[in-house]
Structures are given as C-alpha cells and as structure tokens.
Design a protein around this motif. Structure first.
Motif, PDB file in Angstrom:
ATOM      1  N   VAL A  50      47.327  36.970  28.962  1.00  0.00           N
ATOM      2  CA  VAL A  50      47.516  38.101  29.937  1.00  0.00           C
ATOM      3  C   VAL A  50      46.285  39.020  30.043  1.00  0.00           C
ATOM      4  O   VAL A  50      45.853  39.326  31.116  1.00  0.00           O
ATOM      5  N   PRO A  51      45.499  39.356  28.912  1.00  0.00           N
ATOM      6  CA  PRO A  51      44.241  40.099  28.906  1.00  0.00           C
ATOM      7  C   PRO A  51      43.298  39.492  29.987  1.00  0.00           C
ATOM      8  O   PRO A  51      42.445  39.934  30.528  1.00  0.00           O
ATOM      9  N   ILE A  52      43.185  38.025  29.771  1.00  0.00           N
ATOM     10  CA  ILE A  52      41.912  37.344  30.492  1.00  0.00           C
ATOM     11  C   ILE A  52      42.621  37.383  32.029  1.00  0.00           C
ATOM     12  O   ILE A  52      41.645  37.960  32.860  1.00  0.00           O
ATOM     13  N   PHE A  53      43.753  37.452  32.426  1.00  0.00           N
ATOM     14  CA  PHE A  53      44.263  37.444  33.858  1.00  0.00           C
ATOM     15  C   PHE A  53      44.091  39.138  34.160  1.00  0.00           C
ATOM     16  O   PHE A  53      43.634  39.492  35.284  1.00  0.00           O
ATOM     17  N   ILE A  54      44.137  39.788  33.282  1.00  0.00           N
ATOM     18  CA  ILE A  54      44.053  41.251  33.536  1.00  0.00           C
ATOM     19  C   ILE A  54      42.813  41.725  34.247  1.00  0.00           C
ATOM     20  O   ILE A  54      42.192  42.267  35.038  1.00  0.00           O
ATOM     21  N   GLU A  55      41.522  41.173  33.167  1.00  0.00           N
ATOM     22  CA  GLU A  55      40.422  41.753  33.411  1.00  0.00           C
ATOM     23  C   GLU A  55      39.697  40.699  34.722  1.00  0.00           C
ATOM     24  O   GLU A  55      39.284  41.341  35.530  1.00  0.00           O
ATOM     25  N   ARG A  56      40.322  39.708  34.951  1.00  0.00           N
ATOM     26  CA  ARG A  56      39.784  38.896  36.378  1.00  0.00           C
ATOM     27  C   ARG A  56      40.289  39.586  37.632  1.00  0.00           C
ATOM     28  O   ARG A  56      39.822  39.983  38.474  1.00  0.00           O
ATOM     29  N   GLN A  57      41.465  40.018  37.595  1.00  0.00           N
ATOM     30  CA  GLN A  57      42.146  40.626  38.428  1.00  0.00           C
ATOM     31  C   GLN A  57      41.673  42.109  38.575  1.00  0.00           C
ATOM     32  O   GLN A  57      41.194  42.549  39.903  1.00  0.00           O
ATOM     33  N   ALA A  58      41.358  42.660  37.630  1.00  0.00           N
ATOM     34  CA  ALA A  58      40.634  43.948  37.836  1.00  0.00           C
ATOM     35  C   ALA A  58      39.045  43.998  38.224  1.00  0.00           C
ATOM     36  O   ALA A  58      38.744  44.747  39.144  1.00  0.00           O
ATOM     37  N   ARG A  59      38.308  43.024  37.875  1.00  0.00           N
ATOM     38  CA  ARG A  59      37.249  42.736  38.677  1.00  0.00           C
ATOM     39  C   ARG A  59      37.032  42.499  40.028  1.00  0.00           C
ATOM     40  O   ARG A  59      36.308  42.985  40.733  1.00  0.00           O
ATOM     41  N   THR A  60      38.122  41.612  40.225  1.00  0.00           N
ATOM     42  CA  THR A  60      38.216  41.358  41.668  1.00  0.00           C
ATOM     43  C   THR A  60      38.554  42.487  42.456  1.00  0.00           C
ATOM     44  O   THR A  60      38.187  42.793  43.719  1.00  0.00           O
ATOM     45  N   THR A  61      39.572  43.261  42.141  1.00  0.00           N
ATOM     46  CA  THR A  61      39.857  44.469  42.737  1.00  0.00           C
ATOM     47  C   THR A  61      38.646  45.542  42.961  1.00  0.00           C
ATOM     48  O   THR A  61      38.232  45.910  44.023  1.00  0.00           O
ATOM     49  N   LEU A  62      37.869  45.733  41.987  1.00  0.00           N
ATOM     50  CA  LEU A  62      36.785  46.515  41.780  1.00  0.00           C
ATOM     51  C   LEU A  62      35.667  45.920  42.838  1.00  0.00           C
ATOM     52  O   LEU A  62      34.957  46.699  43.598  1.00  0.00           O
ATOM     53  N   ASP A  63      35.198  44.549  42.667  1.00  0.00           N
ATOM     54  CA  ASP A  63      34.399  44.014  43.860  1.00  0.00           C
ATOM     55  C   ASP A  63      34.861  44.013  45.229  1.00  0.00           C
ATOM     56  O   ASP A  63      34.037  44.334  45.964  1.00  0.00           O
ATOM     57  N   ALA A  64      36.043  43.912  45.465  1.00  0.00           N
ATOM     58  CA  ALA A  64      36.575  44.060  46.618  1.00  0.00           C
ATOM     59  C   ALA A  64      36.396  45.394  47.192  1.00  0.00           C
ATOM     60  O   ALA A  64      36.168  45.404  48.479  1.00  0.00           O
ATOM     61  N   GLY A  66      34.243  47.197  47.002  1.00  0.00           N
ATOM     62  CA  GLY A  66      32.688  47.573  47.145  1.00  0.00           C
ATOM     63  C   GLY A  66      31.933  48.119  46.038  1.00  0.00           C
ATOM     64  O   GLY A  66      30.964  48.583  46.070  1.00  0.00           O
ATOM     65  N   GLU A  67      32.633  48.437  44.787  1.00  0.00           N
ATOM     66  CA  GLU A  67      32.103  48.887  43.558  1.00  0.00           C
ATOM     67  C   GLU A  67      30.866  47.910  43.044  1.00  0.00           C
ATOM     68  O   GLU A  67      30.955  46.797  43.194  1.00  0.00           O
ATOM     69  N   HIS A  68      29.829  48.603  42.438  1.00  0.00           N
ATOM     70  CA  HIS A  68      28.592  47.923  42.292  1.00  0.00           C
ATOM     71  C   HIS A  68      28.830  47.581  40.834  1.00  0.00           C
ATOM     72  O   HIS A  68      29.130  48.503  39.808  1.00  0.00           O
TER      73      HIS A  68
END
Length: 75
Positions: A50-64, A66-68
C-alpha cells in the motif's frame, strides 16, 4: 503483514519525502495528494504494498497538476 503503526509511519515518511521533492508546492497540497492516495487504498486487503501505491499515485497527481519536482541534482 504490515501493521497499522508501520503503515502510518511509512505514509508519514512518504509525505516528508514528497515535500522534499516538490519544494515549490505547498506542503498542504502534498499532504492532500498523499491523503487522497491513502483513501483510495483503505479497502485493500493486502497491505504490504500500500505505501508504494500511495507514493506512486501521489506523485502522479502532483505531476499531473503541473507541480515542479526537484531532481536530486537540483538540491
């Protein structure tokens, strides 16, 4: 199997790690992305990843959004 305490600690570490990567992003925005990702995994029966999936989803959300993301070389 991962305990709730170790999972909570791992999620806190994810939040801190993402805040150090997304330095131009408000910490509350990073926390919200992590919280949303966590909420999407509340019903997962196998908790080990679960922590791995959480980090991946959060990064995807932040990248999408437009966060640098600051690369390690920029630090």
């Amino acid at each position: 199997m991962r305990t709730r305490n170790s999972e909570t600690k791992a999620i806190q570490q994810i939040s801190e790690r993402l805040k150090s990567c997304y330095t131009t992003t408000e910490p509350a925005t990073v926390d919200a992305a992590v919280r949303t990702a966590r909420d999407n995994r509340l019903e997962s029966r196998i908790r080990d990843y679960v922590p791995i999936f959480i980090e991946r989803q959060a990064r995807t959300t932040l990248d999408a959004s437009g966060e640098h993301r600051q690369s390690p070389r920029d630090q």
